[in-house]
Structure formats: C-alpha cells, structure tokens
Design an enzyme around this catalytic site. Structure first.
Site, PDB file in Angstrom:
ATOM      1  N   ASP A  75       1.216  -1.461   0.097  1.00  0.00           N
ATOM      2  CA  ASP A  75      -0.130   0.335  -0.282  1.00  0.00           C
ATOM      3  C   ASP A  75       0.615   0.783   0.152  1.00  0.00           C
ATOM      4  O   ASP A  75       1.832   0.866   0.959  1.00  0.00           O
ATOM      5  CB  ASP A  75      -1.209   0.443   1.187  1.00  0.00           C
ATOM      6  CG  ASP A  75      -1.634   1.546   1.392  1.00  0.00           C
ATOM      7  OD1 ASP A  75      -2.593   1.225   0.463  1.00  0.00           O
ATOM      8  OD2 ASP A  75      -1.810   1.308   2.686  1.00  0.00           O
ATOM      9  N   GLU A 119       1.331  -0.351  -5.017  1.00  0.00           N
ATOM     10  CA  GLU A 119       0.659   0.444  -5.547  1.00  0.00           C
ATOM     11  C   GLU A 119       1.170   2.142  -5.885  1.00  0.00           C
ATOM     12  O   GLU A 119       2.033   2.175  -4.359  1.00  0.00           O
ATOM     13  CB  GLU A 119      -0.639   0.879  -4.545  1.00  0.00           C
ATOM     14  CG  GLU A 119      -0.966   1.745  -4.776  1.00  0.00           C
ATOM     15  CD  GLU A 119      -2.583   2.265  -3.095  1.00  0.00           C
ATOM     16  OE1 GLU A 119      -3.410   2.904  -3.909  1.00  0.00           O
ATOM     17  OE2 GLU A 119      -1.812   2.537  -1.653  1.00  0.00           O
TER      18      GLU A 119
END
Length: 623
Positions: free
Chosen positions: A319, A355
């Site tokens: 993330d 990401e």
C-alpha cells in the site's frame, strides 16, 4: 532481534526503546491481574528480561517511562500499556477509546482497553516453494470479512474469516474464474480511526494497522495457523496467496492519535518528522513510517520473512509503496529497503506489487519501480473507463492499454502492469455504469470523502432503476468492462464480486462500512454477468495471446478499422472514432471493439461478424 523467544526454560522478551529510561514487561493472568517486571537495557537500547517457566499462551504488554515531549517525538507514559511491535498474536481486536490518546497524566491506565500480546509456539517452517502465481494471470482482490459474511453456503460461525476461503464452495468459484492468486486486503491487527466510533462506524478494510506481525482476531480467530492452513488449501487448488501490507503508516495517527505501540516505545525511529518536529503526513493518515531508519527496515523485513516462512505466501502488495523508497531528495527505486527486499534470500523470488503512489511530494511513481516489481496501473483504469463512458479521442489510449502500456513499462520486453478497472477504494464495476457521482453519505463526512472524478456514468438515471432498458444498458456496460480487462496484456486484477455485478449503492469509499454496503451479496448476484466472467476467464486461460506479458508491438498485432483496412494516422487522431480490430499476427486471434451505441458488421480477410454496440468480441480464426 526484538520480540519474544521461547525455549525449554521459559521466554526471553526483548524490546527496542533507545530513548526510554525504564521498561517493564507486564504479565497478565486469566483474571487480567498484572505483574510488572523491570527490563534491563544494553548499550544499544534493547531491553531484555527472562521469564522462567513462561511459554505459549503467556499474555503480556510493555510499559515505558522516559521524557514526555510530543513535539520532539517523545511520548513516554507508563500509564499506557503498549503492544510489543514484534508480538505475533493478540488476544482480542483493537477498539478505539479517547483515553488511548490522552496526554500523560490525564487518561489513566489503558491496560483494560488494550489487547495483550500472546506468546505463541513457533510453527514448523513451511517448505518454501517457488511462487504459484505467474505474471499475466488473474489476481482476485478480496477483504476476508466482507467476502463471505453473507455467503449462504459458509457455516455461520465461519463467515467473515480467513478460513472460509478454504471452503470448497469458495475454491470452486475461484477456480471457475481461473484465479491465479487471491490478494488478501490487510490481515494484520488494525484499529478504527478516531472519528469513526462517534459515527457508529468501523474500519472495514484494515488499512490502519497497529501490528505488522499479529493477525486481526476478527478475521483470523484461529491465528497464524488459520492463515497457514488456508494458504495450503488454496495452494492445493493451484491458487496463490498475496498479502496486502501497509508499511507506510500505522494506526497511531497524528500528533493527537493514540499511543499503542511504536509511538510509546521509539517514535523517533518509527516516524518521519519535519524540521520542526512535526509528523510528516505523506499518507493522509496522520503519520508516515520512516522506512529509511535501520530499526524500521529490520521490522519490515522481519515481518515479510515471518509470513513467508510461517505461512508460505507467494508475495505481497504494498500500500502506498513510494513510502518504502522515499529518500530525503525523493523516491529512489534503489532505496535501501527496496534493495534489501530484492536481495533477501527469502523474499527475492516472491511476487512484489507496488501501489505506486502516495500523496507526498513526488508521490506518483507509476512505472518507476523497475524489475521485478509489478505495479498497479491507474492510467489503465482511467483510460478504459473514459473510453466506455464515451469520452472523445480515447481509441489510441485504449489500444495502448490493451497492448500492455508500453508508454509506462516500455523499458523492457515484458510489461509489469497490473491492469484493473475497479479496486477496493473506488466504484464497483456495476456502480461505474450506474452512478455519475459518488454517494458516500453513509460515511458521515457530508459526501466529501472518496474520489471526486471517477469517469463514471449512470445510463440516464442516478442509482437504482426499474427501467428494463436502463438495467440492460448497465449490464451490457459491465460486460464490456470485464471483456476489456480479460483481453488486456499483462497481469489483471479483479475485485471480488465485480464478476457478478456487486453494488455499493454508489459509495466509492466504503472503508467504514462493515455492513451490507460492502459485504458481498451472493444470493442476489447477477448470474448472466457471472457466466460472462467465467467464459472470459476460461478463454484467457486457454490463450497465450491473451495471457502473455510480452509488450505487443506492430510486429505482433495489426490495427484495423471495422472494414479490415489498416488504421491510418488520421484514424487514430479522429476524436470520434470508437471502433477497431486488434488482430494478432500469425495466431488467428482478433478483438473487435465497438465503442458505439449502434451495432456494426466488422469485416476482415473476406469474413464478417456482427458486433453489438458497446461490446468487445474475441475471435479465434474468424477474421
């Protein structure tokens, strides 16, 4: 290394806290009575105590004393019971309480509010196998709780847990989709953001971790063994497992956040700060982990190794991944932590997915992570959405995305893209064609949260409709979006439920909706869309042309208009053009893309086929 270490004689507890003046190990019996034992410090700030006779099942916490000056990242407060950052299990989930964030001397003892760390017996290391997932396959993103909370075939007591993923009904569904790997949204123990409890809401996604080792008991009541057994069951079915890891921040939030673990032990090592001592917030969550500090690098690497050796997972998705490589002068793909991950003997062959953006300066890094990283491709997401919404001048962008996004990943022969049209943090595929605007009123933020520009459309009516024509148009559009995804070069990602038309009622930021808004409705799923997805998955799995990762060039494909003539530069530049044939040379494979509302007869090589409006048709040897 810090953390509890068991032996035949007892347990050695070690905790790093270089700025503390005293640490205590706090043991809790079955009645929650506490025994405090002072720990001894070495010259490096590692505190140790040996507890003879202790073993698996021992419940404990840490208290730390020292200077209290939040402006200098010093939050020492012996009233705050702290979770050992290396604890591998906790006895109950976290629940936010204002006392957890109270200044020193004002909040009282937080032990009754805090989960306790639990010493667990070391599991026998799994036999490390090469990753089961290969780039080019299908990644299936899911949140373990919402995925099965309403599944009628899962026993009631098992719904919403990681173990439910091993149920034969779930595995059958995954296999019919030809899933290469499930990507589990965060499984580490998390806490609600402080504004949620007053609203009667809870964090439903898990992107607010407190521990990087302990699993959240809400989704893993069986602890580490539950995850390990589920990974084994999925592997037996030929399905890999990727864990979504959140190392960019933790749940202790901003300067007013709760003191739960790292903040109370070693905040100066854990969090990035500006020249005035304020916490840097490149994540939008209140703090940013200092991934350049040796202590945090060691913690992150140990966490990754832990999940590989103890559960056998095939890889990780990170993330807000630029946080892992942000140096003082900006992001570097060769930053120490990223380099250490690539060079680590246990991690080097794992699937690594970035990401590639956060909200910090220079935070958008799509295409810059380099081999062997895969990267979420939001340019793919937006271009595909805009094409099917009907935006002008999108045909060339669509062709680039179908062929592997060479503009972003053209440095090598193979694309590193992870193509997706919808993910957990946005509209569902169904809602893309049903809502022109977000509808996040249930989140309690006056509909200000979530993405404002979604490149979505509503087919004439915002939200639910009883008009059969509108419903047919939406179903057609969802099929077109699915067809585009399954026909695209590179790794593809599908979020659970999008294969059967799930809706979140227009909520594009359902992180706080641990309820029917985010729980998958298995009984009400659209069987026609589901059948379409199953057929696409089988076609992709059986076609090397569709599932490869080699970047496609003009030597691999030819681009034709609907009459079979090569597209000219004028055609590509025509903002109104929305039809093309993508024909793979030497294979007989062709895609016919009709982005117009009206149907059209596509012709090439003396053959023809009628393609309905707003449809992609995949053909083998017919054009």
């Amino acid at each position: 290394m810090p953390g509890p270490e068991t032996s035949g004689e007892g347990v050695r507890f070690r905790v790093a806290s270089p700025d503390a003046t005293q640490l205590w190990l706090c043991l809790f019996d079955a009645g929650d009575r506490e025994t405090r034992l002072p720990m001894s410090r070495d010259g490096e700030g590692l505190w140790t105590v040996d507890i003879a006779g202790a073993g698996p099942g021992t419940r404990y916490g840490i208290r730390a004393d020292g200077p209290y000056d939040p402006g200098q990242a010093l939050w020492f407060d012996p009233d705050k019971l702290l979770l050992d950052p290396y604890a591998q299990a906790i006895d109950r989930p976290f629940a936010y309480d204002p006392a957890l964030a109270a200044p020193r001397g004002e909040g009282g003892d937080t032990a009754p509010l805090m989960p306790k760390g639990v010493v667990i017996a070391p599991l026998h290391p799994v036999a490390i196998q090469p990753p089961m997932f290969s780039p080019g396959g299908l990644i299936y993103e899911l949140q373990a709780r919402s995925f099965t909370m309403q599944h009628p075939d899962i026993p009631a007591g098992q719904r919403g847990t990681i173990s439910a993923l091993a149920h034969p009904t779930i595995i059958d569904h995954l296999r019919r989709l030809h899933v290469g790997a499930v990507e589990l949204m965060p499984v580490n123990a998390w806490i609600d953001e402080r504004h949620l409890p007053p609203l009667g809401l809870r964090n439903a996604w898990g992107y607010n971790p407190v521990s990087y080792f302990a699993l959240d008991p809400r989704i893993a009541p069986g602890g580490l063994s539950e995850l390990r057994d589920t990974v084994a069951a999925l592997h037996a079915a030929g399905i890999g497992v990727i864990l979504d890891m959140v190392y960019n921040h933790n749940g202790e939030s901003d300067m007013l956040g709760p003191t739960l673990s790292l903040r109370g032990l070693d905040a100066r090592s854990a969090f990035r700060r500006d020249a005035d001592g304020n916490l840097i917030n490149d994540t939008g969550t209140g703090n940013s982990i200092d991934c350049n500090h040796p202590a945090m690098q060691s913690l992150i690497l140990a966490s990754l190794r832990h999940f590989v050796t103890q559960t056998g997972v095939d890889g990780f998705r990170f993330d807000l991944a630029p946080a892992l490589g942000r140096m003082p002068d900006g992001f570097h793909p060769g930053a120490p932590l990223l380099t250490a991950m690539r060079q680590d003997s246990l991690l080097a062959d794992r699937i690594m997915i970035a990401e590639p953006w956060d909200i910090g300066s220079g935070g958008y890094q799509l295409g810059r992570f380099g081999e062997p990283w895969l990267e979420w491709n939001d340019r793919y997401r937006d271009d595909v959405r805009r094409f099917w919404r009907g935006d002008p001048a999108m045909l060339g962008a669509l062709a680039t995305r179908l062929a592997g996004s060479s503009d972003l990943f053209g440095a090598g022969e193979h694309t590193r893209t992870v193509n997706f049209i919808a993910a957990h943090d946005g509209f569902t595929l169904r809602d893309l064609a049903s809502y022109a605007h977000r509808h996040n009123e249930a989140n309690g933020e006056d509909n200000r949260d979530g993405h404002g520009e979604n490149f979505s459309w509503n087919n004439g009516v915002e939200g639910a409709s009883d008009d059969p024509a509108i419903e047919a148009a939406r179903q057609r559009d969802v099929k077109a979006l699915l067809s585009t995804l399954f026909c695209s070069r590179g790794t593809i990602m599908l979020t659970a439920g999008d294969e059967f038309g799930r809706t979140q009622r227009g909520n594009n930021n359902s992180y706080a909706q641990d309820n029917a808004i985010s729980w998958l409705d298995w009984t009400g799923r659209d069987r026609e869309i589901e059948a379409h997805a199953f057929a696409l998955a089988a076609q992709r799995a059986g076609s090397a042309g569709l599932s490869g990762t080699k970047l496609l060039t003009d030597s691999d494909v030819e681009w034709l208009d609907e009459h079979g003539a090569p597209l000219t530069s004028e055609d590509w530049e025509n903002p109104a053009r929305r039809r093309l044939i993508m024909r793979y040379r030497g294979t007989g494979l062709a895609l016919c893309v009709n982005g117009e509302v009206e149907g059209c007869r596509f012709q090439a090589s003396g053959q023809s086929i009628d393609v309905p409006g707003r449809t992609i048709v995949t053909l083998e040897g017919q054009l």
